[in-house]
Enzyme design. Sequence first.
Site, PDB file in Angstrom:
ATOM      1  N   ASP A  94       0.191  -7.772   1.409  1.00 18.22           N
ATOM      2  CA  ASP A  94       0.797  -6.189   1.395  1.00 18.22           C
ATOM      3  C   ASP A  94       2.192  -6.133   1.623  1.00 18.22           C
ATOM      4  O   ASP A  94       2.678  -5.759   2.408  1.00 18.22           O
ATOM      5  CB  ASP A  94       0.085  -5.696   2.679  1.00 18.22           C
ATOM      6  CG  ASP A  94       0.302  -4.004   2.718  1.00 18.22           C
ATOM      7  OD1 ASP A  94       0.415  -3.478   1.741  1.00 18.22           O
ATOM      8  OD2 ASP A  94       0.051  -3.631   3.881  1.00 18.22           O
ATOM      9  N   HIS A 105       0.904  -1.189   0.043  1.00 16.94           N
ATOM     10  CA  HIS A 105      -0.045  -0.243  -0.102  1.00 16.94           C
ATOM     11  C   HIS A 105       0.854   1.245  -0.007  1.00 16.94           C
ATOM     12  O   HIS A 105       0.208   2.375  -0.113  1.00 16.94           O
ATOM     13  CB  HIS A 105      -1.061  -0.042   1.368  1.00 16.94           C
ATOM     14  CG  HIS A 105      -0.328   0.286   2.578  1.00 16.94           C
ATOM     15  ND1 HIS A 105       0.023  -0.797   3.402  1.00 16.94           N
ATOM     16  CD2 HIS A 105      -0.091   1.341   3.329  1.00 16.94           C
ATOM     17  CE1 HIS A 105       0.528  -0.299   4.522  1.00 16.94           C
ATOM     18  NE2 HIS A 105       0.545   1.071   4.241  1.00 16.94           N
ATOM     19  N   SER A 152       4.423   2.396   8.056  1.00 16.33           N
ATOM     20  CA  SER A 152       4.203   1.306   6.984  1.00 16.33           C
ATOM     21  C   SER A 152       5.391   1.003   6.151  1.00 16.33           C
ATOM     22  O   SER A 152       6.223   1.789   5.770  1.00 16.33           O
ATOM     23  CB  SER A 152       2.967   1.749   6.003  1.00 16.33           C
ATOM     24  OG  SER A 152       1.707   1.834   6.603  1.00 16.33           O
TER      25      SER A 152
END
Length: 260
Positions: free
Chosen positions: A119, A71, A209
């Site tokens: 992911d 992402h 992230s």
Amino acid sequence: MLWGSRSSTQGHTLIRIAAVALALAAAPSPVPSPVVGGTPAGPSEFPFMVHLSMGCGGALYEKDVVLTAGHCVDSASGPNTRITVTAGVTDLRSTSAIKVRSTAVVRAPGFQGETKGKDWALIKLARPIDLPTLNIATTTRYDRGRFTIIGWGTTKEHGAAASNKLLKATVPYVSDTTCKRHYGDRLLPKDDICAGYAQGGVDTCSGDSGGPMFRKDDSGHWIEVGITSWGDGCARRGAPGIYTQVSTFASAIAQAADTL
């Protein structure tokens, strides 16, 4: 309820090395240090860690390839020269930082969003960075115990600014059964691995992230077992952080790297 990836560029609330003082005060048992906000990483403690210009972290998988979260990249697989990778420093303001542009990305086949699993992504660099790489777990052998999390993200759930200095913290493994008590069917056991304290207080947060979650292997070397992905809020009681389970995708990551 707030949820989402832990990228500072995403619209949902994400997470990073953070802590909530109120949760700690009510905690039934002490949380080992570091806690609130984590502690600064040493100058050469995690040389494989890199910062990405979109507001994510990553780790050197090869000297010219970065492993991060799916992402974090804003496009499907293919040429991409829009990402700047910063390496070799713990303080992003340092004038000695190494900066290299991307040339291409490979995002996990079938990726549909961080809460849908898969992911992960790889970023090809324009030139190699002469720093140590981080090995990844190829089996579930190391998917237990206590893990190190690091990042430059915000230090509390609604923090307005990310940290300029790399911070570190330690979090314990949380079983799928326990993690499902909060996340239910949103947790994908084959794709995700959970970590955090039942009482909250330590976590990854917005801007973290893509960064690695790692531990020592039997030889005493760091090995990446998770990629910071998403979670409900930051460091909340009963809401562990969710990380991409690297061992599940180790073969696919290796195959993708060969195509770059």
